[in-house]
Design a protein around this motif. Structure first.
Motif, short mmCIF file in Angstrom:
data_model
loop_
_atom_site.label_atom_id
_atom_site.label_comp_id
_atom_site.label_asym_id
_atom_site.label_seq_id
_atom_site.Cartn_x
_atom_site.Cartn_y
_atom_site.Cartn_z
N ALA A 145 6.47 -13.44 0.48
CA ALA A 145 6.69 -14.70 -0.23
C ALA A 145 7.85 -15.47 0.37
CB ALA A 145 6.94 -14.43 -1.71
N HIS A 146 8.86 -14.76 0.80
CA HIS A 146 10.05 -15.41 1.37
C HIS A 146 9.74 -16.10 2.69
CE1 HIS A 146 14.29 -16.14 2.00
NE2 HIS A 146 14.24 -15.52 3.17
N HIS A 147 8.80 -15.52 3.46
CA HIS A 147 8.54 -16.05 4.80
C HIS A 147 7.19 -16.76 4.94
CE1 HIS A 147 12.15 -14.20 6.31
NE2 HIS A 147 11.76 -13.00 5.93
N GLY A 148 6.45 -16.88 3.86
CA GLY A 148 5.18 -17.58 3.93
C GLY A 148 4.05 -16.78 4.54
N ALA A 149 4.12 -15.46 4.40
CA ALA A 149 3.04 -14.57 4.85
C ALA A 149 2.35 -14.02 3.60
CB ALA A 149 3.60 -13.45 5.71
N ALA A 150 1.36 -13.14 3.79
CA ALA A 150 0.63 -12.58 2.64
C ALA A 150 0.06 -11.22 2.99
CB ALA A 150 -0.50 -13.52 2.23
N VAL A 151 -0.06 -10.38 1.97
CA VAL A 151 -0.70 -9.08 2.15
C VAL A 151 -2.19 -9.30 2.33
CG1 VAL A 151 -1.25 -6.87 1.08
CG2 VAL A 151 1.05 -7.83 0.84
N ALA A 152 -2.73 -8.81 3.44
CA ALA A 152 -4.15 -8.96 3.76
C ALA A 152 -4.96 -7.74 3.33
CB ALA A 152 -4.32 -9.19 5.26
N ILE A 153 -4.42 -6.56 3.53
CA ILE A 153 -5.13 -5.32 3.19
C ILE A 153 -4.13 -4.33 2.60
CG2 ILE A 153 -6.60 -3.44 4.01
CD1 ILE A 153 -7.39 -5.18 6.38
N VAL A 154 -4.52 -3.71 1.51
CA VAL A 154 -3.72 -2.64 0.89
C VAL A 154 -4.39 -1.31 1.23
CG1 VAL A 154 -2.84 -1.66 -1.25
CG2 VAL A 154 -3.00 -4.15 -0.99
N ASN A 155 -3.70 -0.51 2.03
CA ASN A 155 -4.18 0.81 2.40
C ASN A 155 -3.46 1.88 1.59
OD1 ASN A 155 -6.03 0.02 4.43
ND2 ASN A 155 -4.37 -0.25 5.90
N PRO A 156 -3.98 3.10 1.57
CA PRO A 156 -3.29 4.17 0.83
C PRO A 156 -1.92 4.47 1.43
CG PRO A 156 -5.55 4.81 1.41
CD PRO A 156 -5.24 3.57 2.18
N GLY A 157 -1.05 5.03 0.61
CA GLY A 157 0.22 5.53 1.10
C GLY A 157 1.22 4.46 1.50
N ASP A 158 1.35 3.41 0.69
CA ASP A 158 2.32 2.34 0.99
C ASP A 158 2.15 1.80 2.40
OD1 ASP A 158 3.51 2.35 -1.52
OD2 ASP A 158 4.98 3.88 -0.97
N ALA A 159 0.92 1.50 2.75
CA ALA A 159 0.60 0.94 4.07
C ALA A 159 -0.12 -0.39 3.86
CB ALA A 159 -0.27 1.90 4.86
N GLU A 167 5.48 -16.76 13.71
CA GLU A 167 6.90 -16.88 13.33
C GLU A 167 7.15 -16.15 12.02
OE1 GLU A 167 10.27 -20.32 12.35
OE2 GLU A 167 8.23 -20.88 12.92
N ALA A 168 6.27 -16.35 11.04
CA ALA A 168 6.44 -15.68 9.75
C ALA A 168 6.32 -14.17 9.91
CB ALA A 168 5.39 -16.20 8.76
N LEU A 169 5.35 -13.73 10.71
CA LEU A 169 5.16 -12.29 10.88
C LEU A 169 6.35 -11.64 11.58
CD1 LEU A 169 1.37 -12.15 11.86
CD2 LEU A 169 2.41 -11.66 9.64
N ASN A 170 6.95 -12.34 12.54
CA ASN A 170 8.14 -11.80 13.20
C ASN A 170 9.28 -11.62 12.20
OD1 ASN A 170 6.88 -11.71 15.68
ND2 ASN A 170 7.68 -13.69 16.36
N LYS A 171 9.43 -12.56 11.29
CA LYS A 171 10.49 -12.47 10.28
C LYS A 171 10.19 -11.35 9.28
CE LYS A 171 11.86 -17.33 10.59
NZ LYS A 171 11.90 -18.64 9.92
N VAL A 172 8.91 -11.22 8.90
CA VAL A 172 8.53 -10.12 8.01
C VAL A 172 8.83 -8.79 8.69
CG1 VAL A 172 6.55 -8.92 6.98
CG2 VAL A 172 6.77 -11.40 6.74
N ALA A 173 8.48 -8.66 9.97
CA ALA A 173 8.73 -7.42 10.70
C ALA A 173 10.22 -7.11 10.77
CB ALA A 173 8.13 -7.52 12.10
N ALA A 174 11.04 -8.14 11.00
CA ALA A 174 12.49 -7.92 11.08
C ALA A 174 13.04 -7.45 9.73
CB ALA A 174 13.17 -9.21 11.52
N ASP A 175 12.59 -8.07 8.65
CA ASP A 175 13.06 -7.65 7.33
C ASP A 175 12.58 -6.24 7.00
OD1 ASP A 175 14.31 -10.06 7.04
OD2 ASP A 175 13.07 -10.77 5.36
N ALA A 176 11.33 -5.95 7.36
CA ALA A 176 10.79 -4.62 7.08
C ALA A 176 11.57 -3.55 7.85
CB ALA A 176 9.31 -4.57 7.45
N GLU A 177 11.93 -3.86 9.08
CA GLU A 177 12.72 -2.92 9.87
C GLU A 177 14.09 -2.72 9.23
OE1 GLU A 177 14.02 -2.13 14.51
OE2 GLU A 177 13.38 -4.14 13.88
#
Length: 312
Positions: A145-159, A167-177
């Motif tokens: 929500a903060h970076h304008g991306a969205a969950v596309a698929i919910v897999n088992p095990g918090d994946a 640009e949004a995905l790079n920011k999501v990846a940086a925050d996730a890291e």
């Protein structure tokens, strides 16, 4: 014992993906039809000769993954019992309708091409997907929500598969890291599948599906699941609505796998390419046998394994 068939999505295409199905006489007409959708190039030659970028392009990827599922189902028809459960991951859900007998096989291939065309028309330059494991859904939603991306698929095990522009995905990846996600990987897909960015593609594909011929209920008694909620397809109209909506809504794959188990599935076979889906089952339900075609050296080996597991 009840068999669940899992139809794989894009991203796992590889040079030897038709090693088991390529010579199956039951699948020959499917490969010939798929060639007409790939500019006259036989899929079996296509995967060996085309560069990786072409192999993973949206249209080609959807055709290749779908013809693999349909070819495998045709070649193994004598080993697949009546009343199998069928679920598909992303484009694999369209393949699942073909494997489950709701669509004719050739028509299934034609439909995935129209699906890919609708998605390409709605896609913006730089869109894509990444995979993130090891964060809670709440944390992932907040980052997206903060970076304008969205969950596309919910897999088992918090994946989670996450879609958006690069640009949004790079920011999501940086925050996730920074939040110590256990795994972050860019996926070889150039569309933000299963997000609102493809809303127009859902509308266009639903129009295409209005002309589709659906055999409901399927003759083989298969139970086909919808990706956006894991529910069984109980009517053609509602099922087609969900099949179109899936392009721009989150795929609840964890719910699909849980629905398979709740419906009595005791054996899982992934048709490929790849073995990501069967590994998910092995991770969350190690007590249930789960294999992919890619695990075997021959179709006879698949038949023998199915016979043993279904007789247990």
């Amino acid at each position: 014992m009840t068999l669940a068939i899992l139809c794989s999505g894009q991203g796992r295409q590889h040079r030897k993906m038709f090693a088991l199905t390529g010579d199956a006489p039951e699948a020959e007409q499917l490969f010939k039809h798929a060639a007409t959708l790939l500019g006259g190039r036989d899929p079996r030659d296509f995967v060996r000769r085309e560069p990786d970028e072409t192999l993973h392009s949206n249209r080609a990827g959807q055709v290749l993954c779908t013809v693999q599922a349909l070819a495998a189902a045709a070649a193994l028809a004598d080993a697949i019992p009546h009343g199998a459960i069928v679920a598909g991951y992303s484009v694999g859900e369209v393949a699942a309708w073909g494997v489950g007998g709701l669509f004719e096989p050739a028509a299934t291939l034609d439909l995935v091409v129209r699906r890919a065309e609708a998605m390409d028309a709605a896609t913006r330059a730089g869109d894509g997907l990444i995979f993130v494991r090891g964060l809670s859904r709440e944390d992932v939603d907040r980052i997206c929500a903060h970076h304008g991306a969205a969950v596309a698929i919910v897999n088992p095990g918090d994946a989670f598969v996450i879609g958006g522009n690069r640009e949004a995905l790079n920011k999501v990846a940086a925050d996730a890291e920074a939040m110590n996600a256990s795994r972050i990987v860019g996926l070889p897909v150039q569309v933000a599948s299963h997000t609102e960015r493809l809303a127009k593609a859902s509308v266009a594909f639903r129009q295409v599906l209005r002309a589709a011929s659906v055999a409901f209920p399927p003759a083989a008694g298969a139970r086909v699941l919808s990706g956006i909620d894991g529910a069984s397809v109980m009517s053609a109209g509602t099922g087609l609505d969900k099949l179109a909506a899936q392009i721009s809504q989150t795929v609840q794959w964890a719910s699909c796998l849980q629905a398979c188990v709740e419906a009595g599935a005791t054996v899982f076979l992934e048709l490929g390419p790849g073995s990501a889906l069967s590994r998910m089952i092995a991770d969350v339900r190690p007590d249930l046998p789960a294999r992919s075609l890619d695990d075997f050296r021959s179709l006879q080996g698949v038949r023998a394994w199915l016979a043993r597991q279904l007789a247990a």
